[in-house]
Design an enzyme around this catalytic site. Structure first.
Site, short mmCIF file in Angstrom:
data_model
loop_
_atom_site.label_atom_id
_atom_site.label_comp_id
_atom_site.label_asym_id
_atom_site.label_seq_id
_atom_site.Cartn_x
_atom_site.Cartn_y
_atom_site.Cartn_z
N GLY A 2 -5.19 2.57 2.73
CA GLY A 2 -5.15 2.54 1.27
C GLY A 2 -3.90 3.24 0.77
O GLY A 2 -2.93 3.37 1.52
N ARG A 39 10.20 6.77 1.21
CA ARG A 39 8.81 7.16 0.98
C ARG A 39 8.04 7.16 2.32
O ARG A 39 8.13 6.25 3.11
CB ARG A 39 8.15 6.18 0.02
N VAL A 40 7.31 8.23 2.55
CA VAL A 40 6.47 8.33 3.74
C VAL A 40 5.03 8.44 3.27
O VAL A 40 4.72 9.20 2.35
CB VAL A 40 6.87 9.57 4.59
N GLY A 41 4.15 7.69 3.88
CA GLY A 41 2.74 7.70 3.49
C GLY A 41 1.93 8.67 4.34
O GLY A 41 2.46 9.61 4.94
N ASP A 42 0.64 8.42 4.37
CA ASP A 42 -0.27 9.29 5.11
C ASP A 42 -0.31 8.99 6.60
O ASP A 42 -0.64 9.87 7.41
CB ASP A 42 -1.69 9.13 4.55
N GLY A 85 -1.60 5.86 0.38
CA GLY A 85 -1.47 7.07 1.18
C GLY A 85 -1.29 8.36 0.40
O GLY A 85 -1.64 9.44 0.88
N THR A 134 -3.35 -0.89 6.64
CA THR A 134 -2.83 -0.20 7.81
C THR A 134 -3.80 -0.35 8.95
O THR A 134 -5.00 -0.41 8.72
CB THR A 134 -2.67 1.29 7.44
C1 SD4 Z 1 0.42 4.06 3.31
N1 SD4 Z 1 -1.87 4.22 3.96
O1 SD4 Z 1 1.55 3.98 3.73
C2 SD4 Z 1 -0.68 3.42 4.08
C3 SD4 Z 1 -0.86 2.03 3.62
C4 SD4 Z 1 -2.18 1.47 3.95
O2 SD4 Z 1 -3.79 -0.10 3.91
O3 SD4 Z 1 -3.03 2.02 4.50
N2 SD4 Z 1 -2.55 0.35 3.63
O4 SD4 Z 1 0.14 4.63 2.26
#
Ligand code: SD4
Length: 303
Positions: A215, A191-194, A217, A163
């Site tokens: 990383g 799905r929703v990440g961080d 999330g 990201t």
């Molecule tokens: C996520 N944190 O959607 C994001 C993906 C990501 O490096 O950071 N990748 O979980």
């Protein structure tokens, strides 16, 4: 007092994002404008399979984008699971500036974006569709640790999470940050990440500093991780120490899972000092200021 403006970004393509941000910062522009410019650069970068229009889709072949933006006065906006809009970070900024809300999701986020004049366009690239078709042969959700990036990486190698998190401090000492992603490739639809969650993927406070994450999330969500990094700095830790302690917290919570997934933190304090730490090796981050333009640094890691 700070020694001038500075911008920092996650991963190697952070160098390009920083250059876009520096066009704003170097001329005395605002941190908020700089991080938006940097994030827009990453969203438009056609070689990036993890951010913006070129991102890999979810399990069902749908590309959904997450982004957030925040300034040091606590103003923030975000979009989650946004489809067919090329610049989620700019939609996030509109949410911040033109609505009473912080986060819009899914169809509502897209409706708002269209109302705001953002063009709706099919974004999934042929390359991403081909990658999805390839993935469907096994259809296993197993995010790779990024290590191949450093070891024997070739451009376009498979790594399914990177990201863009970008943090800036401007000449007046104000902070801002942005985070933009297509999320984990092959995730469940919805799905929703961080990245679009204030406090998880991004947090900014002019009194202290700013932090962002990359990383898997789910680990950042479990730990309110970017908020944690900023709060550790508030208690007196340096940016480096704060990132390391937050990583140690992730490990303590889920020691077994931590062996196989990546988590990375990047932070800057209100004096412009920068720090980073990752769970696994391979996390690189880019720093740009009046003295250095294309610096790419290796973060330390637990493993
Ligand atoms: C996520 N944190 O959607 C994001 C993906 C990501 O490096 O950071 N990748 O979980």
């Amino acid at each position: 007092a700070i020694d001038g403006a500075r911008v920092v970004s996650t991963w190697d393509f952070g160098v390009g994002a920083n250059q876009a941000a520096w066009k704003v910062l170097g001329e005395g522009g605002a941190a908020l404008d700089a991080v938006e410019a940097g994030a827009r650069w990453a969203e438009a970068d056609l070689c990036n399979s993890t951010v913006g229009r070129c991102g890999n889709p979810d399990r069902d072949g749908v590309l959904t984008l997450d982004a957030s933006i925040m300034d040091g006065d606590g103003r923030c906006g975000a979009v989650a699971a946004l489809e067919d809009i090329a610049h989620p970070v700019s939609v996030a900024r509109r949410v911040m500036e033109r609505t009473p809300h912080v986060l819009l999701a899914g169809a509502g986020a897209q409706q708002f974006a269209i109302e705001q004049g953002f063009p709706k366009q099919a974004l999934l690239t042929d390359k991403a569709r081909a990658a999805w078709n390839e993935w469907r042969k096994t259809a296993k959700y197993q995010p790779a640790i990024n290590a191949e990036r450093l070891d024997n990486a070739k451009p376009g190698d498979k790594h399914n999470h990177d990201t863009l998190g970008i943090l800036a401090i401007d000449r007046s000492g104000k902070l801002a940050g942005a985070c933009t992603t297509s999320g984990m490739a092959w995730k469940l639809h919805g799905r929703v990440g961080d990245s679009p969650i204030v406090g998880a993927g991004l947090y900014v406070d002019n009194d202290v500093g700013a932090a962002t994450a990359s990383g898997v999330g789910e680990e950042m969500l479990r730990n309110a991780a970017s908020f944690l990094v900023v709060e550790l700095m508030r208690q007196g830790r340096s940016p480096d120490e704060a990132c390391r302690e937050a990583i140690e917290r992730v490990v303590r919570k889920r020691p077994q899972a931590s062996k196989t997934l990546q988590v990375c933190f990047l932070a800057i304090d209100k004096h412009g000092e920068v720090g980073a730490h990752a769970l696994h090796r391979g996390f690189v981050y880019a720093v740009c200021d009046a003295g250095k333009r294309d610096a790419l640094l290796d973060a330390r890691s637990v493993y």
